[in-house]
Scaffold this motif. Structure first.
Motif, short mmCIF file in Angstrom:
data_model
loop_
_atom_site.label_atom_id
_atom_site.label_comp_id
_atom_site.label_asym_id
_atom_site.label_seq_id
_atom_site.Cartn_x
_atom_site.Cartn_y
_atom_site.Cartn_z
N GLY A 1 0.79 -1.22 0.00
CA GLY A 1 0.00 0.00 0.00
C GLY A 1 0.82 1.26 0.00
O GLY A 1 0.38 2.30 -0.52
N ARG A 2 2.04 1.20 0.54
CA ARG A 2 2.83 2.42 0.61
C ARG A 2 3.42 2.83 -0.73
O ARG A 2 3.87 3.97 -0.89
CB ARG A 2 3.94 2.28 1.65
N GLU A 3 3.44 1.91 -1.71
CA GLU A 3 4.19 2.21 -2.93
C GLU A 3 3.63 3.40 -3.69
O GLU A 3 4.38 4.22 -4.22
CB GLU A 3 4.25 0.97 -3.84
N PHE B 1 2.34 6.04 -2.52
CA PHE B 1 2.76 7.27 -1.84
C PHE B 1 4.26 7.49 -1.99
O PHE B 1 4.71 8.61 -2.22
CB PHE B 1 2.33 7.21 -0.37
N ASP B 2 5.02 6.40 -1.88
CA ASP B 2 6.46 6.51 -2.10
C ASP B 2 6.73 6.98 -3.53
O ASP B 2 7.57 7.85 -3.77
CB ASP B 2 7.14 5.15 -1.87
N CYS B 3 6.03 6.38 -4.46
CA CYS B 3 6.19 6.69 -5.88
C CYS B 3 5.89 8.17 -6.13
O CYS B 3 6.62 8.85 -6.87
CB CYS B 3 5.24 5.77 -6.64
N GLY C 1 6.10 10.52 -3.86
CA GLY C 1 7.16 11.26 -3.18
C GLY C 1 8.44 11.31 -4.00
O GLY C 1 9.24 12.25 -3.88
N GLN C 2 8.65 10.30 -4.84
CA GLN C 2 9.82 10.26 -5.73
C GLN C 2 9.63 11.15 -6.95
O GLN C 2 10.54 11.30 -7.77
CB GLN C 2 10.06 8.82 -6.22
N ARG D 1 7.37 10.51 -9.38
CA ARG D 1 7.07 9.68 -10.54
C ARG D 1 5.60 9.70 -10.92
O ARG D 1 5.20 8.96 -11.83
CB ARG D 1 7.47 8.23 -10.27
N GLY E 1 -5.27 9.72 1.53
CA GLY E 1 -3.89 10.16 1.29
C GLY E 1 -3.76 11.63 0.96
O GLY E 1 -2.67 12.12 0.65
N TYR F 1 -1.07 14.21 2.09
CA TYR F 1 0.28 14.02 1.57
C TYR F 1 0.34 14.25 0.06
O TYR F 1 1.14 15.04 -0.43
CB TYR F 1 0.75 12.59 1.90
#
Lengths: 247, 279, 279, 247
Positions: D67-69, D71-73, D75-76, D78, D118, D121
């Motif tokens: 599930g975090r991907e 949000f990480d993505c 944040g990167q 992308r 989300g 963020y």
């Protein structure tokens, strides 16, 4: 294999294995064949109850979340024991895996070691870190390390559930007292005297009047080590197993 | 042409897209090294690489150092494992021709995770009292900001590590650009944390890896992948865990040869002649 | 008996091992909910649960709230999705019988990742200027400690979230206690971050999941698992993505019934009678 | 399907799809069927070049890291575009997904919404966040939100590569000027007047003398939407696709 004479590496294995008794989970680094052998033996003795995770092993590596999982797992408090070696280890259990020489000239050390690996972290979070170093000389066991990869003790305000438990060499076993930040000579390997250890050790340490001999293997244990365990060890540490047991 | 198909390339072209001065993340020897790309980089040679070892380096990086490709190594360790110290690394440090950013394994992983999460730093326990803090002025010690009022609880914070390129070898990719890495999740972390990911693979399969629920779990989506080149057996001689073993004879030959400048030069000439036969 | 085999249990016994007041982490409805355990918890009923939704909650948590099992919900959202607002959650908030810790998805994930890494907090971008900061005094704003000197760069830091128990349903486990979750990595994060993990599975297989390189990549090692119970179709009626679909008729029936206290009570009586037939 | 009359949801889809042109990667939430349909249409128009990631979809969800991907993505950097709705949206593009009522009584709002998801963020890190809300009334588009799940703008020292780009409702399209923290009426859906929008909107905004009509689908686009795209939409948003297109 009919030679029941215990070899030096086997004595170190015999010294380490009992330290893992009654633990739940022991992890071993990719370049730690002696501790790896001791851990697999302890696992055998526990009837499989002890969990042993060996980095670089296909069979004994349960991790599925990448290289960071060992460290995360340790940070979660799920690893009870681990092993560290050092280019230098000093009387305060400080470990140097970086290099020897004039600190002012870092990184141009007189002798460069590979680097700190995970020591700077694992030494803090794993309760029972067992130091091991075959070469027991004033060159390896020094008064003060030239570079601290991982300190033996920390001030009370530093988060540190982990730290050094013992130091096993080719001559003897030391235990470590965290409060006094000092080693005590615990047992002597066969044929080694207290004076031998004193002469070979660059740091000061405590010893009682009567230091026992390191407990060796029973004939049965030695047979298990050289058959069952040896073939398991060979999977991860092939060079070591070949040299020691010809498997 | 879709974005997906344009990432398929050759090892030579893939290597050519790694510029001088690039910050490249590479895995340890057991986790999938793109050795055919390394050969191309040595022949060129690429210059001034900043190599981020995830978290330690071995044959791959020692060879790049020997060939003069590397300006800086960021690593928890550089070693040939049971074949001994990394001779070109050690020689270059002595000669002062490379810079070393000494680290510890989880610090490198935490730095990459910070980049993966798009956060500027990551805290990590441990390290305090280590001389790493002295030689890594970019690592700071702060007081834990959520500690109870007045409590002294020092903790290290590590800046995010954002490589330009993650370079590695994997067992297989599909034609959509998805790459299967199985349990080698450090490769996924590298791909997520880096601006681009360049990958060589043993095999390119027809079926989409993401459509198989078992394979999908070990797959880096094409989203993160910028170049894929077919390179059968491309992790030789260091090997690919679970697929093919290290070629211990070749590794020993390197470890012996690289002990001297001359030995390395001879080894390099010989190796490049074999590895880079006209395709 | 090995440590591995002792974790095999029944759903009833598994539920019995969740004490009143436990802090339990649960996945969203699409990611594997241990609905048979939820039924046992409702019948008992367990009291004062602190539910950590990873990162949002739905039918599972609304039902637990309706049955009076929950003291506090920590979630980025509680909703029945296309079936509308979560009626028991909404009613309980209005009545003041539960506490809500409003969050945002990545904050919950970051808090669990902090626990996974054994760090006390995790920084996260965003959030600043949101009223979440007002209602979450445990979230702090600090200046980025690695910002250049004098630069003002505020960033939120979130305390680690360490649940007592991660509770979820997965497709399969093996007899060694390894659990296959495929791409549902939030379940792995939950297991890593929690003190214990309790899992129900559709199937228990004979072969060790870690011995198959494809399955291993989507497997939570037994190391993190403390209880496994066989519960075929155990995620019904919310369903298990990739395995069986949500039972939309049953979900709609719940959404309609739970609009009133009386409707919920009637639904609960009926459901428990069916779900907990003597085994 | 012979009825070529464009339906209200289809007008919103038509308004959103062009905003995604020339982007690389658009992500869509699990409860955003109108944006999801627009994204899949934009993907179709791009010949498959546009990457569309839909949470909750089996087919259009490429993520393999939990599930975090997403949000990480994001944040990167992308993910180029994303969609947010709100129980309330105000003139400063502040979004409220938590509840309506007296703030002092939080969490006992008069009306409780599901929660912020989300938004708190993603609104900060995704460059082009498109707000959408079918119900265009003074109840939903308010002067000031009762609770800020995610603020429309931030002071310059706050890290914020992302933010609001436009607001699409059942009546019209607004664009957002981040510097002035203010909406501008961009286009009116068929049959809607400037006065209609002014009366239905609780916040103040800018409008030029001449506001064009929202560009609608070509006959061809509408056919594609109701056949190819509708069946793709049905996989993730079955209820929506059934209601709108009877698929």
């Amino acid at each position: 294999m009919t030679d029941m004479q215990v070899r030096p590496a086997e004595i170190m294995i015999a010294a380490i294995a009992p330290m893992l008794q009654d633990l739940s989970h022991v992890a071993v680094g990719a370049q730690s064949p002696i501790p790896g052998s001791a851990a697999l033996l302890a696992r055998h003795r526990s009837g499989g109850r002890l969990r042993v995770s060996i980095l670089g092993s296909q069979k004994h590596n349960p991790f599925t979340d990448g290289g960071r999982e060992l460290f995360d797992c340790a940070g979660q408090g799920r690893i009870d024991a681990f092993f560290l070696s050092g280019g230098q280890i000093d009387g305060g259990a400080n470990v140097n895996l970086v290099g020897v020489g004039d600190i002012a000239n870092y990184p141009r050390a007189d002798q460069r070691f590979p680097g700190s690996f995970g020591s700077s972290y694992l030494y803090f979070v794993i309760p029972r870190v067992i130091l091991f170093r075959e070469e027991h000389t004033p060159r390896t066991l020094v008064k003060t390390v030239d570079f601290i990869s991982a300190p033996g003790t920390s001030s009370p305000d530093v988060y540190r559930p982990g730290g050094p438990y013992a130091l096993v060499t080719s001559l003897c076993v030391f235990t470590f007292d965290k409060k006094r930040a000092r080693f005590t000579l615990k047992s002597l390997h066969p044929g080694v005297s207290k004076a031998d250890v004193r002469a070979a050790t660059g740091f000061d340490y405590d010893e009682s009047a009567d230091v026992p001999q390191t407990e060796l293997f029973s004939r049965e244990d030695l047979t298990v080590l050289r058959t069952t365990i040896a073939s398991e060890v060979a999977e991860t540490y092939p060079g070591f197993a070949a040299r020691l047991w010809n498997v | 042409m879709t974005a997906q198909s344009s990432i398929m390339t050759t090892t030579a072209q893939l290597a050519a897209r790694i510029p001088n001065g690039a910050k490249i993340a590479v895995p340890p020897d057991y986790s999938g090294c793109a050795m055919t790309v390394v050969a191309h980089l040595m022949r060129r040679p690429v210059r001034d690489l900043h190599v981020v070892a995830v978290p330690q380096a071995g044959f791959q990086v020692d060879q790049l150092i020997g060939a003069g490709c590397v300006a800086r190594v960021e690593a928890a360790a550089v070693t040939l494992g049971e074949f001994g110290l990394a001779p070109r690394f050690t020689a270059a440090l002595k000669a002062g021709t490379i810079e070393i950013l000494d680290a510890t394994c989880p610090a490198l992983q935490a730095g990459l995770q910070a980049s993966e999460k798009g956060i500027p730093f990551m805290p990590l326990r441990g390290i305090i009292g280590s001389d790493l803090l002295r030689v890594r002025p970019d690592w700071k010690v702060i007081n834990n900001p959520i500690a109870e009022d007045g409590q002294h609880d020092p903790i290290v914070v590590l800046p995010a590590i954002r490589p330009d390129i993650a370079l590695f070898h994997a067992a297989k990719a599909d034609r959509a650009g998805n790459v299967w890495i199985g349990v080698r999740r450090e490769l996924m972390l590298m791909a997520h944390a880096s601006k681009q990911a360049f990958v060589t693979v043993d095999e390119i399969v027809d079926d989409n890896l993401l459509h198989d629920p078992a394979l999908a779990a070990g797959t880096i989506p094409a989203l993160y992948i910028h170049a894929i080149a077919l390179a059968p057996n491309g992790a030789a001689p260091v090997g690919l865990a679970g697929h093919y073993a290290p070629d211990r004879k070749a590794l020993k030959a390197y470890a012996d040869a690289a002990k001297t400048d001359e030995g390395f030069t001879k080894w390099q000439r010989h190796m490049l002649a074999i590895a880079l036969e006209p395709a």
